[in-house]
Write a protein that holds these residues in place. Sequence first.
Motif, PDB file in Angstrom:
ATOM      1  N   ALA A 191       0.786  -1.234  -0.192  1.00 21.34           N
ATOM      2  CA  ALA A 191      -0.099  -0.028  -0.020  1.00 21.34           C
ATOM      3  C   ALA A 191       0.881   1.208   0.151  1.00 21.34           C
ATOM      4  O   ALA A 191       0.383   2.207  -0.480  1.00 21.34           O
ATOM      5  CB  ALA A 191      -0.968   0.052   1.124  1.00 21.34           C
ATOM      6  N   ARG A 192       2.251   1.110   0.285  1.00 19.05           N
ATOM      7  CA  ARG A 192       2.668   2.458   0.774  1.00 19.05           C
ATOM      8  C   ARG A 192       3.626   2.559  -0.788  1.00 19.05           C
ATOM      9  O   ARG A 192       4.375   3.619  -0.651  1.00 19.05           O
ATOM     10  CB  ARG A 192       4.050   2.303   1.528  1.00 19.05           C
ATOM     11  CG  ARG A 192       4.953   1.185   1.529  1.00 19.05           C
ATOM     12  CD  ARG A 192       5.858   1.175   2.683  1.00 19.05           C
ATOM     13  NE  ARG A 192       6.663  -0.002   2.314  1.00 19.05           N
ATOM     14  CZ  ARG A 192       8.101  -0.008   3.067  1.00 19.05           C
ATOM     15  NH1 ARG A 192       8.416   1.126   3.696  1.00 19.05           N
ATOM     16  NH2 ARG A 192       8.921  -1.030   3.075  1.00 19.05           N
ATOM     17  N   LEU A 237       4.347   4.435  -3.919  1.00 19.24           N
ATOM     18  CA  LEU A 237       3.997   5.761  -4.721  1.00 19.24           C
ATOM     19  C   LEU A 237       3.617   5.576  -6.018  1.00 19.24           C
ATOM     20  O   LEU A 237       4.190   4.525  -6.788  1.00 19.24           O
ATOM     21  CB  LEU A 237       5.006   6.640  -4.453  1.00 19.24           C
ATOM     22  CG  LEU A 237       5.431   7.141  -3.133  1.00 19.24           C
ATOM     23  CD1 LEU A 237       6.918   7.913  -3.179  1.00 19.24           C
ATOM     24  CD2 LEU A 237       4.124   7.892  -2.204  1.00 19.24           C
ATOM     25  N   VAL A 286       4.463   7.273  -8.751  1.00 19.36           N
ATOM     26  CA  VAL A 286       5.603   7.401  -9.475  1.00 19.36           C
ATOM     27  C   VAL A 286       6.552   5.995  -9.734  1.00 19.36           C
ATOM     28  O   VAL A 286       6.827   5.717 -10.473  1.00 19.36           O
ATOM     29  CB  VAL A 286       6.342   8.539  -8.776  1.00 19.36           C
ATOM     30  CG1 VAL A 286       6.979   8.350  -7.662  1.00 19.36           C
ATOM     31  CG2 VAL A 286       7.447   8.960 -10.154  1.00 19.36           C
ATOM     32  N   ASP A 287       6.506   5.764  -8.387  1.00 18.10           N
ATOM     33  CA  ASP A 287       7.079   4.047  -8.325  1.00 18.10           C
ATOM     34  C   ASP A 287       6.493   3.152  -9.280  1.00 18.10           C
ATOM     35  O   ASP A 287       6.881   2.175  -9.624  1.00 18.10           O
ATOM     36  CB  ASP A 287       7.399   3.545  -6.951  1.00 18.10           C
ATOM     37  CG  ASP A 287       8.301   4.674  -6.171  1.00 18.10           C
ATOM     38  OD1 ASP A 287       9.136   5.383  -7.023  1.00 18.10           O
ATOM     39  OD2 ASP A 287       8.227   4.772  -4.874  1.00 18.10           O
ATOM     40  N   CYS A 309       4.698  11.536  -6.922  1.00 19.80           N
ATOM     41  CA  CYS A 309       5.212  11.392  -5.876  1.00 19.80           C
ATOM     42  C   CYS A 309       4.441  11.542  -4.678  1.00 19.80           C
ATOM     43  O   CYS A 309       4.645  11.341  -3.335  1.00 19.80           O
ATOM     44  CB  CYS A 309       6.653  11.926  -5.830  1.00 19.80           C
ATOM     45  SG  CYS A 309       6.519  13.541  -5.272  1.00 19.80           S
ATOM     46  N   THR A 310       3.336  12.159  -4.739  1.00 16.08           N
ATOM     47  CA  THR A 310       2.416  12.570  -3.600  1.00 16.08           C
ATOM     48  C   THR A 310       1.117  11.897  -3.819  1.00 16.08           C
ATOM     49  O   THR A 310       0.027  12.482  -3.410  1.00 16.08           O
ATOM     50  CB  THR A 310       2.236  14.256  -3.477  1.00 16.08           C
ATOM     51  OG1 THR A 310       3.613  14.619  -3.605  1.00 16.08           O
ATOM     52  CG2 THR A 310       1.920  14.513  -2.239  1.00 16.08           C
ATOM     53  N   MET A 311       1.159  10.742  -4.152  1.00 15.22           N
ATOM     54  CA  MET A 311      -0.117   9.900  -4.354  1.00 15.22           C
ATOM     55  C   MET A 311       0.224   8.625  -4.094  1.00 15.22           C
ATOM     56  O   MET A 311       1.398   8.139  -4.800  1.00 15.22           O
ATOM     57  CB  MET A 311      -0.795  10.256  -5.608  1.00 15.22           C
ATOM     58  CG  MET A 311      -1.985   9.505  -6.157  1.00 15.22           C
ATOM     59  SD  MET A 311      -2.694   9.985  -7.296  1.00 15.22           S
ATOM     60  CE  MET A 311      -4.311   9.021  -7.529  1.00 15.22           C
ATOM     61  N   PHE A 312      -0.498   7.838  -3.367  1.00 14.39           N
ATOM     62  CA  PHE A 312      -0.307   6.208  -3.297  1.00 14.39           C
ATOM     63  C   PHE A 312      -0.583   5.714  -4.642  1.00 14.39           C
ATOM     64  O   PHE A 312      -1.970   6.064  -5.151  1.00 14.39           O
ATOM     65  CB  PHE A 312      -0.932   5.638  -1.987  1.00 14.39           C
ATOM     66  CG  PHE A 312      -0.154   6.177  -0.634  1.00 14.39           C
ATOM     67  CD1 PHE A 312       1.020   5.846  -0.669  1.00 14.39           C
ATOM     68  CD2 PHE A 312      -0.911   6.766   0.184  1.00 14.39           C
ATOM     69  CE1 PHE A 312       1.688   6.512   0.552  1.00 14.39           C
ATOM     70  CE2 PHE A 312      -0.516   7.346   1.502  1.00 14.39           C
ATOM     71  CZ  PHE A 312       1.054   6.992   1.560  1.00 14.39           C
ATOM     72  N   VAL A 330      -2.150   2.998  -4.775  1.00 15.27           N
ATOM     73  CA  VAL A 330      -3.373   2.202  -4.559  1.00 15.27           C
ATOM     74  C   VAL A 330      -4.527   3.176  -4.714  1.00 15.27           C
ATOM     75  O   VAL A 330      -5.532   2.916  -4.959  1.00 15.27           O
ATOM     76  CB  VAL A 330      -3.402   1.765  -3.096  1.00 15.27           C
ATOM     77  CG1 VAL A 330      -3.086   2.684  -1.918  1.00 15.27           C
ATOM     78  CG2 VAL A 330      -4.667   1.067  -2.581  1.00 15.27           C
ATOM     79  N   GLU A 331      -4.313   4.695  -4.431  1.00 18.72           N
ATOM     80  CA  GLU A 331      -5.267   5.571  -4.837  1.00 18.72           C
ATOM     81  C   GLU A 331      -5.531   5.713  -6.084  1.00 18.72           C
ATOM     82  O   GLU A 331      -6.589   6.246  -6.462  1.00 18.72           O
ATOM     83  CB  GLU A 331      -4.817   6.873  -4.235  1.00 18.72           C
ATOM     84  CG  GLU A 331      -4.429   6.941  -2.778  1.00 18.72           C
ATOM     85  CD  GLU A 331      -4.263   8.557  -2.452  1.00 18.72           C
ATOM     86  OE1 GLU A 331      -5.168   9.189  -1.986  1.00 18.72           O
ATOM     87  OE2 GLU A 331      -3.024   9.049  -2.466  1.00 18.72           O
TER      88      GLU A 331
END
Lengths: 295, 163
Positions: free
Chosen positions: B16-17, B19, B21-22, B57-60, B62-63
């Motif tokens: 879940a963690r 990001l 971008v990753d 980079c400011t969104m998971f 999973v979102e």
Amino acid sequence: MRPASFVFFSPRKMSEAIDLLHTKEDSKALAGGQTLIPMMKLRLLNPKYVVSLAKIPELQPEISHYKEDGVETAVINSLTTHDEIYMSELLRAKFPILSRAAGVISDQQIRNRGTIGGNVAHGDSLSNLALALLVLDTKVNVEGPKGSRTIDVNDLFLDLFTTALEPSELVRNFSIRYESSRRQTFLEESQSAGTWPFASVAVSVVIDGESATRDARIALGGIGPTPLRVTKSEKFLNGRSLDEENILKASLLASEDLKPPSDMHGSSEYRKNLARVLTARALQEIAGPKNARGS
Amino acid sequence: MNMRINGKEYSSDQEARLLLVDFIRDVAKLTGTHIGCDTSNCGACTVMVDGKTVKSCTMFAVEAEGTDILTVEGISKEGESLHPLQESFWKNNALQCGYCTPGMLMSALFLLERNHHPTTDEIKSGIAGNICRCTGYFPIIRSIKEASEKLYPLDHDRTAGLM
């Protein structure tokens, strides 16, 4: 910089989200995540459980309005983004201060993601939307394990990043009463586009026939632990006209008792002076070109 | 996690963690989207999620479940080598090192979709969330202006006399 591991929930029901936040120790509600995620990446916060609000029907982005007994009220749901507030025709027409405050939050990408509920519940002294809501007739409708309740926005901000919300309470929406004669504006001063302002001000007043001011409201950001109303200055303005002399006096009254923080971006004296200048400019703007002369 | 990136479905089991971008770079292997500051400031990681620019980079990841994502790899039409924005960035030297370019292009694209003929000030505010340390921004602003004229040609009859 990656956050520590956590368990992710995305409940479809408000009651389920509240229950999770209430029963799971060390849990955090996730709205737009534009503050929470950076804090988690820096490991300033390491919640064990993250409860996403994104799928909860009652919180979905929506700006609506209704009329009851001749009083018009706008309702902004918690997950409405800053960009949606900025773009809303309804808000531009009825509450221009909200569009103006939302339109200068950080940058486009952040405004596309950040939400009014998350922003206000975070309780930052520099929250543009908190300031704007403070000078409007705003009720914050919240829901928690003990049911729902309504908080007047003036009772919401208690201390540094501390609000009257209980840990497992969620903001459902904001309801704002419309007054056709309320003039309003928002101003901020920042180092560059997209950075946090040094200080910000929201002003709204009702001007009666004889150009006398009624129910003046002035809120300042970035000069104390919370967004705050400067009542001494407001009281002075009530019943007086917005002429040059009264604006000067009101702006001095607004700033004289302030003890803003100093940091690498600006000293306490600088912020205090900025609060005075911004208050004066906002009042001049409201007074209109007839009374206003550049500060 | 399931999402569509540039029209292609991606599905993967991830923490879940992770990001967004990753997910884009490491799972979907689309490395056009860059990680610059990794602190939500520089905008190099800007992508569109359901038509809106976000800092990935400011969104998971999973979102982004079930969403449509557009990255720089997907902006030119099929059969076209470069999008008009890319072409005008190239022509106007709107990049030197190129690190900010993918994010800059996504912000420019969002801006032009919303506002076909932005003023210089509107362009500046549209790319306020993207930092470029090479160009000093002027060639970028020029490129966006030029691309807007190409993408959305002005109605010359209607604007005659105003130009």
